[in-house]
Design a protein around this motif. Sequence first.
Motif, PDB file in Angstrom:
ATOM      1  N   LEU A  13      46.813  47.940  22.168  1.00  0.00           N
ATOM      2  CA  LEU A  13      46.528  47.624  23.571  1.00  0.00           C
ATOM      3  C   LEU A  13      47.668  46.797  24.142  1.00  0.00           C
ATOM      4  CD1 LEU A  13      44.568  47.332  26.042  1.00  0.00           C
ATOM      5  CD2 LEU A  13      43.506  45.428  24.853  1.00  0.00           C
ATOM      6  N   ILE A  14      48.111  47.157  25.346  1.00  0.00           N
ATOM      7  CA  ILE A  14      49.131  46.341  26.031  1.00  0.00           C
ATOM      8  C   ILE A  14      48.497  45.743  27.280  1.00  0.00           C
ATOM      9  CG2 ILE A  14      51.423  46.286  27.082  1.00  0.00           C
ATOM     10  CD1 ILE A  14      52.096  48.859  25.730  1.00  0.00           C
ATOM     11  N   MET A  15      48.619  44.418  27.421  1.00  0.00           N
ATOM     12  CA  MET A  15      48.148  43.784  28.659  1.00  0.00           C
ATOM     13  C   MET A  15      49.348  43.192  29.376  1.00  0.00           C
ATOM     14  SD  MET A  15      44.953  44.251  28.990  1.00  0.00           S
ATOM     15  CE  MET A  15      44.316  43.147  30.199  1.00  0.00           C
ATOM     16  N   PHE A  16      49.544  43.609  30.614  1.00  0.00           N
ATOM     17  CA  PHE A  16      50.625  43.057  31.414  1.00  0.00           C
ATOM     18  C   PHE A  16      50.067  41.913  32.243  1.00  0.00           C
ATOM     19  CE2 PHE A  16      54.069  45.877  30.564  1.00  0.00           C
ATOM     20  CZ  PHE A  16      53.478  47.081  30.193  1.00  0.00           C
ATOM     21  N   VAL A  17      50.662  40.742  32.105  1.00  0.00           N
ATOM     22  CA  VAL A  17      50.147  39.564  32.795  1.00  0.00           C
ATOM     23  C   VAL A  17      51.020  39.242  34.006  1.00  0.00           C
ATOM     24  CG1 VAL A  17      49.533  37.135  32.529  1.00  0.00           C
ATOM     25  CG2 VAL A  17      49.319  38.688  30.601  1.00  0.00           C
ATOM     26  N   VAL A  18      50.391  39.236  35.174  1.00  0.00           N
ATOM     27  CA  VAL A  18      51.117  38.936  36.412  1.00  0.00           C
ATOM     28  C   VAL A  18      50.578  37.633  36.985  1.00  0.00           C
ATOM     29  CG1 VAL A  18      51.611  39.717  38.755  1.00  0.00           C
ATOM     30  CG2 VAL A  18      51.440  41.380  36.914  1.00  0.00           C
ATOM     31  N   ASN A  19      51.454  36.769  37.396  1.00  0.00           N
ATOM     32  CA  ASN A  19      51.044  35.539  38.064  1.00  0.00           C
ATOM     33  C   ASN A  19      51.220  35.745  39.566  1.00  0.00           C
ATOM     34  OD1 ASN A  19      50.558  33.020  39.038  1.00  0.00           O
ATOM     35  ND2 ASN A  19      51.969  31.960  37.664  1.00  0.00           N
ATOM     36  N   LEU A  20      50.112  35.727  40.303  1.00  0.00           N
ATOM     37  CA  LEU A  20      50.188  36.010  41.739  1.00  0.00           C
ATOM     38  C   LEU A  20      51.012  34.988  42.510  1.00  0.00           C
ATOM     39  CD1 LEU A  20      46.586  37.267  42.527  1.00  0.00           C
ATOM     40  CD2 LEU A  20      48.640  38.606  42.237  1.00  0.00           C
ATOM     41  N   GLY A  35      46.326  47.556  30.241  1.00  0.00           N
ATOM     42  CA  GLY A  35      45.551  46.859  31.274  1.00  0.00           C
ATOM     43  C   GLY A  35      46.420  45.818  31.950  1.00  0.00           C
ATOM     44  N   PHE A  36      45.955  45.355  33.110  1.00  0.00           N
ATOM     45  CA  PHE A  36      46.687  44.330  33.846  1.00  0.00           C
ATOM     46  C   PHE A  36      45.824  43.096  34.008  1.00  0.00           C
ATOM     47  CE2 PHE A  36      50.367  46.686  35.303  1.00  0.00           C
ATOM     48  CZ  PHE A  36      49.970  47.997  35.138  1.00  0.00           C
ATOM     49  N   LEU A  37      46.452  41.945  33.795  1.00  0.00           N
ATOM     50  CA  LEU A  37      45.765  40.672  34.029  1.00  0.00           C
ATOM     51  C   LEU A  37      46.472  39.991  35.199  1.00  0.00           C
ATOM     52  CD1 LEU A  37      45.237  38.867  30.595  1.00  0.00           C
ATOM     53  CD2 LEU A  37      43.493  39.515  32.207  1.00  0.00           C
ATOM     54  N   ALA A  38      45.726  39.687  36.241  1.00  0.00           N
ATOM     55  CA  ALA A  38      46.345  39.000  37.380  1.00  0.00           C
ATOM     56  C   ALA A  38      45.751  37.610  37.469  1.00  0.00           C
ATOM     57  CB  ALA A  38      46.086  39.777  38.656  1.00  0.00           C
ATOM     58  N   MET A  39      46.590  36.596  37.438  1.00  0.00           N
ATOM     59  CA  MET A  39      46.081  35.234  37.471  1.00  0.00           C
ATOM     60  C   MET A  39      46.550  34.507  38.728  1.00  0.00           C
ATOM     61  SD  MET A  39      48.466  33.698  34.493  1.00  0.00           S
ATOM     62  CE  MET A  39      48.778  32.150  35.283  1.00  0.00           C
ATOM     63  N   GLY A  40      45.774  33.542  39.127  1.00  0.00           N
ATOM     64  CA  GLY A  40      46.163  32.704  40.251  1.00  0.00           C
ATOM     65  C   GLY A  40      45.603  33.141  41.583  1.00  0.00           C
ATOM     66  N   ALA A  41      44.652  34.114  41.577  1.00  0.00           N
ATOM     67  CA  ALA A  41      44.116  34.569  42.859  1.00  0.00           C
ATOM     68  C   ALA A  41      43.274  33.489  43.525  1.00  0.00           C
ATOM     69  CB  ALA A  41      43.291  35.830  42.653  1.00  0.00           C
ATOM     70  N   GLY A  42      42.760  32.549  42.730  1.00  0.00           N
ATOM     71  CA  GLY A  42      41.892  31.513  43.281  1.00  0.00           C
ATOM     72  C   GLY A  42      42.615  30.597  44.250  1.00  0.00           C
ATOM     73  N   GLN A  43      43.904  30.354  44.038  1.00  0.00           N
ATOM     74  CA  GLN A  43      44.645  29.451  44.928  1.00  0.00           C
ATOM     75  C   GLN A  43      45.419  30.275  45.944  1.00  0.00           C
ATOM     76  OE1 GLN A  43      46.197  27.915  41.260  1.00  0.00           O
ATOM     77  NE2 GLN A  43      46.210  25.891  42.180  1.00  0.00           N
ATOM     78  N   GLU A  44      44.730  30.676  46.999  1.00  0.00           N
ATOM     79  CA  GLU A  44      45.338  31.558  48.000  1.00  0.00           C
ATOM     80  C   GLU A  44      46.617  31.006  48.597  1.00  0.00           C
ATOM     81  OE1 GLU A  44      42.369  34.782  49.618  1.00  0.00           O
ATOM     82  OE2 GLU A  44      44.493  34.408  49.998  1.00  0.00           O
ATOM     83  N   SER A  45      46.646  29.692  48.800  1.00  0.00           N
ATOM     84  CA  SER A  45      47.811  29.107  49.473  1.00  0.00           C
ATOM     85  C   SER A  45      49.065  29.218  48.630  1.00  0.00           C
ATOM     86  CB  SER A  45      47.520  27.651  49.805  1.00  0.00           C
ATOM     87  OG  SER A  45      47.111  26.986  48.634  1.00  0.00           O
ATOM     88  N   HIS A  46      48.909  29.384  47.313  1.00  0.00           N
ATOM     89  CA  HIS A  46      50.094  29.476  46.464  1.00  0.00           C
ATOM     90  C   HIS A  46      50.496  30.906  46.159  1.00  0.00           C
ATOM     91  CE1 HIS A  46      48.928  25.270  45.022  1.00  0.00           C
ATOM     92  NE2 HIS A  46      50.039  25.155  45.696  1.00  0.00           N
ATOM     93  N   CYS A  47      49.664  31.857  46.618  1.00  0.00           N
ATOM     94  CA  CYS A  47      49.946  33.241  46.254  1.00  0.00           C
ATOM     95  C   CYS A  47      51.089  33.799  47.069  1.00  0.00           C
ATOM     96  CB  CYS A  47      48.710  34.112  46.494  1.00  0.00           C
ATOM     97  SG  CYS A  47      47.450  33.841  45.269  1.00  0.00           S
ATOM     98  N   SER A  48      52.085  34.355  46.392  1.00  0.00           N
ATOM     99  CA  SER A  48      53.139  35.043  47.129  1.00  0.00           C
ATOM    100  C   SER A  48      53.024  36.550  46.955  1.00  0.00           C
ATOM    101  CB  SER A  48      54.516  34.552  46.687  1.00  0.00           C
ATOM    102  OG  SER A  48      54.611  34.577  45.295  1.00  0.00           O
ATOM    103  N   ILE A  49      52.089  36.973  46.125  1.00  0.00           N
ATOM    104  CA  ILE A  49      51.822  38.417  45.981  1.00  0.00           C
ATOM    105  C   ILE A  49      50.371  38.631  46.378  1.00  0.00           C
ATOM    106  CG2 ILE A  49      51.842  40.365  44.404  1.00  0.00           C
ATOM    107  CD1 ILE A  49      53.392  38.594  42.475  1.00  0.00           C
ATOM    108  N   HIS A  50      50.145  39.669  47.129  1.00  0.00           N
ATOM    109  CA  HIS A  50      48.776  39.945  47.535  1.00  0.00           C
ATOM    110  C   HIS A  50      48.022  40.620  46.394  1.00  0.00           C
ATOM    111  CE1 HIS A  50      45.438  41.288  50.051  1.00  0.00           C
ATOM    112  NE2 HIS A  50      45.862  40.409  50.927  1.00  0.00           N
TER     113      HIS A  50
END
Lengths: 180, 339
Positions: free
Chosen positions: A65-72, A98-113
């Motif tokens: 299994l490969i998980m790609f981790v993206v920091n929003l 699979g993809f793991l996207a982290m940091g969606a909780g802090q909208e003000s810090h997100c630079s990726i939608h």
Amino acid sequence: MSVLRPLDKQPGLNTATILLVGTEDALLQQLADAMLKEDCASELKIHLARSLPLPSDVNRPRIDLIMFVVNLHSKYSLQNVEESLRHVDATFFLGKVGFLAMGAGQESHCSIHRNTVTKLANTYRSPVFFCDLEREGFRATVAQRLVRMLQICAGHVPGVSALNLLSLLRNSENPAPEDL
Amino acid sequence: MDETVAEFFKRTILKIPMTEMMTILKAWDFLSEKQLQDVNFQQRKESLVQDLVLLCEKKRASVHDAALLDIVYTQFHRHRKVWDVFQMSKGPGEDIDLFDMEQFKSSFKKILQRALKNVMVSFRDAEENAVWIRIAWGTQYRKPNQYKPVYVVYYSQTPYAFTSSCPLRSNIPLLGQALTVASNHHKIVKMDLRSRYLDSLKAIVFKQYNQTFETYNSTTPLQEKSLELDIHMDSRIIHENRIEKERVQRVTQETFGDYSQPRLEFAQYKLETKFKSDFNGDILAERKEPLRCLIKFSSPHLLEALKSLAPAGIADAPLSPLLTCIPNKGMNYFKIKDK
């Protein structure tokens, strides 16, 4: 041979190997530790990589299994993942990515939608999980999920295959493009 | 005692936190040990302050003594002010005179008093041949305002002086002139360096930040470091990009060193460059005038934050030289123009 293929090696006895790809090394390490704490009948092996292609290594076990981790919060991490995806063979995307996207909780810090990552995951027909890897409780939940997913992808769960899991994970929120 | 002086005493003593009261009063060295022992330090702050002001009155303390107390307080709380750095230089062919502290002080005071009628200057010697100068500005008709002083810290064996930000901008050239002439220099220039942390500014300007202390067991810490990594790593976790990680660590260490970085809160870049674009026919690229843009990096500890960027995977190593040159060049304000 810098492209990763799912079935180019023999599986190890009762071994399940996951490859986590992402730029945020410290968090990947913590996620790996959390995964190893889980109760699991199979022997787990966790490989951490910053990006693909991986350096050549004959002794590397078969990756299940490969998980790609993206920091929003970081465009750099998305760029890194997009470039790494090129080094994965198409057959991997039958439920073993699979993809793991982290940091969606802090909208003000997100630079990726959020939608950018969702679209990327849809393009590659793979599931995406939004999570918080910084807090221990949430990290443990993600780790649990990944371990169960890994066991299925390694074929250790009788009656369920990676492809079965993939179609189960597709829900009405993220329908397959053909269904639209 | 004059009412205004008593008020000045009261306000200055009130600023001091109770935990530091004894230390600061002792450093001030105006009230004797015996007199301090007679005061009840367990009472509420307002009553303590009243007692202390009465004590000062009895000892006939003057406004100069109050100014000295203010200096001592500021020395203990130097991070409450933002410090600028000035660099002086001697003219070509000028001899290096022997520095006379008393002559410097009287000359400095005279220059200011000649230019402005009502100005109060106080001095306090410090370690490393430094002198702390406190200046309270007045005008032709008004007495000096004791609540908006300017502090100058001058290291006499160096051409550097540090000043707290001056609310009255018009007095800065005069201050510069007084410093230059009194210290037998020819020219004074304001450096593009500013921070709250005076000791860090010192370290940068005197190039003292990159001194690592050689300990007896200089090899053991290195071994311990690599052992630590192994213990934490479970054999079931494998780092594929170990070589890359080691390269990043090596590059970071080469750029930033092993020592702790001097503390700055921000770095500001003023861009006046033409817009560069890959698109042909981009409207912004056609502009003849440079695009004006200000970029500011802020952090409680900027240089440590920059040092940790590459190891944390947030940026590529090596970092841009615009960021890494800050301590070397002694600047945290940059103006970038097209070549």
